[in-house]
Design an enzyme around this catalytic site. Structure first.
Site, short mmCIF file in Angstrom:
data_model
loop_
_atom_site.label_atom_id
_atom_site.label_comp_id
_atom_site.label_asym_id
_atom_site.label_seq_id
_atom_site.Cartn_x
_atom_site.Cartn_y
_atom_site.Cartn_z
N HIS A 165 -6.80 -6.22 -1.32
CA HIS A 165 -6.03 -5.32 -0.48
C HIS A 165 -4.52 -5.53 -0.62
O HIS A 165 -3.75 -4.58 -0.53
CB HIS A 165 -6.43 -5.49 0.99
N SER A 216 -1.30 0.60 3.13
CA SER A 216 -2.34 0.50 4.15
C SER A 216 -1.99 1.41 5.34
O SER A 216 -1.85 2.62 5.17
CB SER A 216 -2.51 -0.96 4.57
#
Length: 257
Positions: free
Chosen positions: A229, A95
């Protein structure tokens, strides 16, 4: 002979493996800490020595001001990493950490110490930032809602006010840094890039992650895995297998010599 490394606040070496032919430097997500990569260090040692990056402003570095400029953060990490580049090494970022790793890789390459490979996870290519459908959250309420949506921290932790007060400053600083970041076109990386994403990641669609191939003059491969995610935390085994496959090849010349 390598420079004296000493003890650096930037890196946690959970499973020292000085005889390993290669190092993997892991950079965490927004609000994350070095401990996120403890399982990876345990799984890869002693074949690979894992250095987990600890950003300022959290845990053992909580008294230090957080860095709210991703380029400055990348520069400081690249400088701190210098003594650890005496053998082949790779960078892994998840990320926000993927962008910091990307920026650090450029700085290390410019200094003649490029990584053997860049691994990026859960992040669209930097060149697509201008076309992002939504911007990072701004307020504390928006940040908490985003973390719940991405399932990055257990709801029990977010529901505990004391814990929330401890983690919010780092989250706030990191999201501020992500919001301020703007990609600046420059030289391509001369190392291969391997990208990972979850097939249900609301922040990193497959086509957005595939665009990382435009940032390297070397090889590229994309791995789409089941999950959202934080697929990396939910199902680490496929990621670790892919990491080891690539790292083993990168380490082969060092082993042969």
């Amino acid at each position: 002979m390598s420079a004296h490394r000493g003890t650096s606040p930037w890196f946690h070496n959970f499973r020292p493996a000085p005889q390993a032919p290669l190092r993997l430097v892991c950079l965490p997500h927004a609000g994350g800490s070095a401990g996120f990569y403890f399982p990876a260090a345990c799984a890869l040692s002693p074949r690979v020595e894992v250095l987990a990056v600890q950003y300022p402003g959290r845990q053992d570095r909580r008294r230090e001001p957080a860095v709210t400029d991703l380029r400055v953060l990348a520069e400081r990490i690249a400088q701190a990493l210098g003594p650890w580049t005496d053998k082949p090494y790779a960078l892994f970022g998840h990320s926000m950490g993927a962008v910091v790793a990307f920026e650090a890789a450029h700085r290390l390459q410019a200094a003649g110490r490029k990584p053997a490979r860049l691994f990026v996870s859960g992040r669209r290519a930097p060149s697509l930032d201008g076309a992002a459908p939504s911007s990072p959250p701004r307020t504390d309420e928006e940040i908490v809602a985003e973390i719940r949506r991405l399932n990055g921290t257990g709801d029990a932790l977010l529901d505990d006010e004391e814990t929330l007060r401890m983690i919010l400053p780092a989250l706030r600083a990191d999201y501020d840094a992500v919001r301020r970041y703007r990609y600046r076109p420059g030289p391509l990386l001369h190392c291969p890039v391997t990208a990972f994403t979850g097939d249900h990641d609301p922040r990193a669609g497959t086509h957005e992650v595939r665009a990382w191939h435009t940032h390297t003059a070397s090889g590229f491969d994309l791995n789409v895995l089941p999950g959202g995610h934080f697929f990396l935390a939910d199902r680490p085994e496929p990621v670790l297998r892919t990491l080891w496959r690539h790292l083993r090849r990168a380490a082969a010349p060092a082993v042969a010599s």
